[in-house]
Design a protein around this motif. Structure first.
Motif, PDB file in Angstrom:
ATOM      1  N   LYS A 188       0.840  -1.192   0.000  1.00  0.00           N
ATOM      2  CA  LYS A 188       0.000   0.000   0.000  1.00  0.00           C
ATOM      3  C   LYS A 188       0.874   1.240   0.000  1.00  0.00           C
ATOM      4  O   LYS A 188       2.071   1.170   0.275  1.00  0.00           O
ATOM      5  CB  LYS A 188      -0.910   0.008   1.224  1.00  0.00           C
ATOM      6  N   THR A 189       0.252   2.383  -0.284  1.00  0.00           N
ATOM      7  CA  THR A 189       0.956   3.657  -0.320  1.00  0.00           C
ATOM      8  C   THR A 189       0.261   4.642   0.617  1.00  0.00           C
ATOM      9  O   THR A 189      -0.963   4.689   0.669  1.00  0.00           O
ATOM     10  CB  THR A 189       0.949   4.222  -1.760  1.00  0.00           C
ATOM     11  N   VAL A 190       1.069   5.413   1.327  1.00  0.00           N
ATOM     12  CA  VAL A 190       0.542   6.465   2.192  1.00  0.00           C
ATOM     13  C   VAL A 190       1.320   7.746   1.908  1.00  0.00           C
ATOM     14  O   VAL A 190       2.516   7.716   1.645  1.00  0.00           O
ATOM     15  CB  VAL A 190       0.628   6.070   3.688  1.00  0.00           C
ATOM     16  N   VAL A 191       0.607   8.874   1.942  1.00  0.00           N
ATOM     17  CA  VAL A 191       1.228  10.186   1.747  1.00  0.00           C
ATOM     18  C   VAL A 191       1.145  10.923   3.075  1.00  0.00           C
ATOM     19  O   VAL A 191       0.073  11.042   3.668  1.00  0.00           O
ATOM     20  CB  VAL A 191       0.513  10.997   0.635  1.00  0.00           C
ATOM     21  N   THR A 238       5.887  16.676   1.105  1.00  0.00           N
ATOM     22  CA  THR A 238       5.241  15.411   1.418  1.00  0.00           C
ATOM     23  C   THR A 238       6.245  14.262   1.359  1.00  0.00           C
ATOM     24  O   THR A 238       7.288  14.363   0.719  1.00  0.00           O
ATOM     25  CB  THR A 238       4.096  15.097   0.430  1.00  0.00           C
ATOM     26  N   VAL A 239       5.887  13.192   2.040  1.00  0.00           N
ATOM     27  CA  VAL A 239       6.654  11.947   2.021  1.00  0.00           C
ATOM     28  C   VAL A 239       5.696  10.864   1.544  1.00  0.00           C
ATOM     29  O   VAL A 239       4.625  10.678   2.135  1.00  0.00           O
ATOM     30  CB  VAL A 239       7.195  11.594   3.423  1.00  0.00           C
ATOM     31  N   ILE A 240       6.066  10.169   0.479  1.00  0.00           N
ATOM     32  CA  ILE A 240       5.242   9.095  -0.073  1.00  0.00           C
ATOM     33  C   ILE A 240       5.937   7.779   0.256  1.00  0.00           C
ATOM     34  O   ILE A 240       7.075   7.556  -0.153  1.00  0.00           O
ATOM     35  CB  ILE A 240       5.062   9.255  -1.590  1.00  0.00           C
ATOM     36  N   ILE A 241       5.244   6.933   1.011  1.00  0.00           N
ATOM     37  CA  ILE A 241       5.833   5.687   1.487  1.00  0.00           C
ATOM     38  C   ILE A 241       5.021   4.509   0.970  1.00  0.00           C
ATOM     39  O   ILE A 241       3.804   4.464   1.138  1.00  0.00           O
ATOM     40  CB  ILE A 241       5.884   5.649   3.024  1.00  0.00           C
ATOM     41  N   GLU A 242       5.713   3.543   0.354  1.00  0.00           N
ATOM     42  CA  GLU A 242       5.107   2.263   0.001  1.00  0.00           C
ATOM     43  C   GLU A 242       5.498   1.280   1.091  1.00  0.00           C
ATOM     44  O   GLU A 242       6.667   1.194   1.456  1.00  0.00           O
ATOM     45  CB  GLU A 242       5.608   1.773  -1.354  1.00  0.00           C
ATOM     46  N   TYR A 243       4.505   0.542   1.590  1.00  0.00           N
ATOM     47  CA  TYR A 243       4.769  -0.371   2.695  1.00  0.00           C
ATOM     48  C   TYR A 243       3.981  -1.660   2.532  1.00  0.00           C
ATOM     49  O   TYR A 243       2.979  -1.711   1.815  1.00  0.00           O
ATOM     50  CB  TYR A 243       4.435   0.291   4.038  1.00  0.00           C
TER      51      TYR A 243
END
Length: 99
Positions: free
Chosen positions: A22-25, A62-67
């Motif tokens: 998933k991705t979170v911003v 912003t920081v875009i993280i895939e986890y």
């Protein structure tokens, strides 16, 4: 016939072991304003469990993280920011972020 059975088994195994990526911003407080802020976030947050990739955007701050959702959650990622003296907050991604 054996080849078809093997293919079906392999397809089933790959579906069973597929990861839920998933991705979170996020935005941070204090906000990122320089390359050093970016570097600090990227170098420290990458060690949090389940993180696959980190992208930062100084223009949007912003920081875009895939986890891997099987290994971590958004609240856990936000807790990771607290370790480096940043407060993170989730924002809704825009169409530009999804690219």
């Amino acid at each position: 016939m054996r080849t078809k059975a093997l293919f079906i088994v392999l397809a089933f195994v790959s579906v069973c072991f597929a990861k839920d990526i998933k991705t979170v911003v996020l935005t941070t407080t204090p906000q990122m304003h320089c390359a050093n802020c970016e570097k600090k976030i990227k170098e420290n947050i990458r060690f949090e469990k389940g993180i696959k990739s980190i992208k930062t955007n100084l223009n949007d701050k912003t920081v875009i993280i895939e986890y891997d959702a099987d290994k971590t959650t958004v609240p856990s990622i936000i807790e990771g920011f607290k370790k480096i003296k940043y407060e993170a907050k989730e924002v809704k991604p825009t169409k530009k972020d999804k690219k």
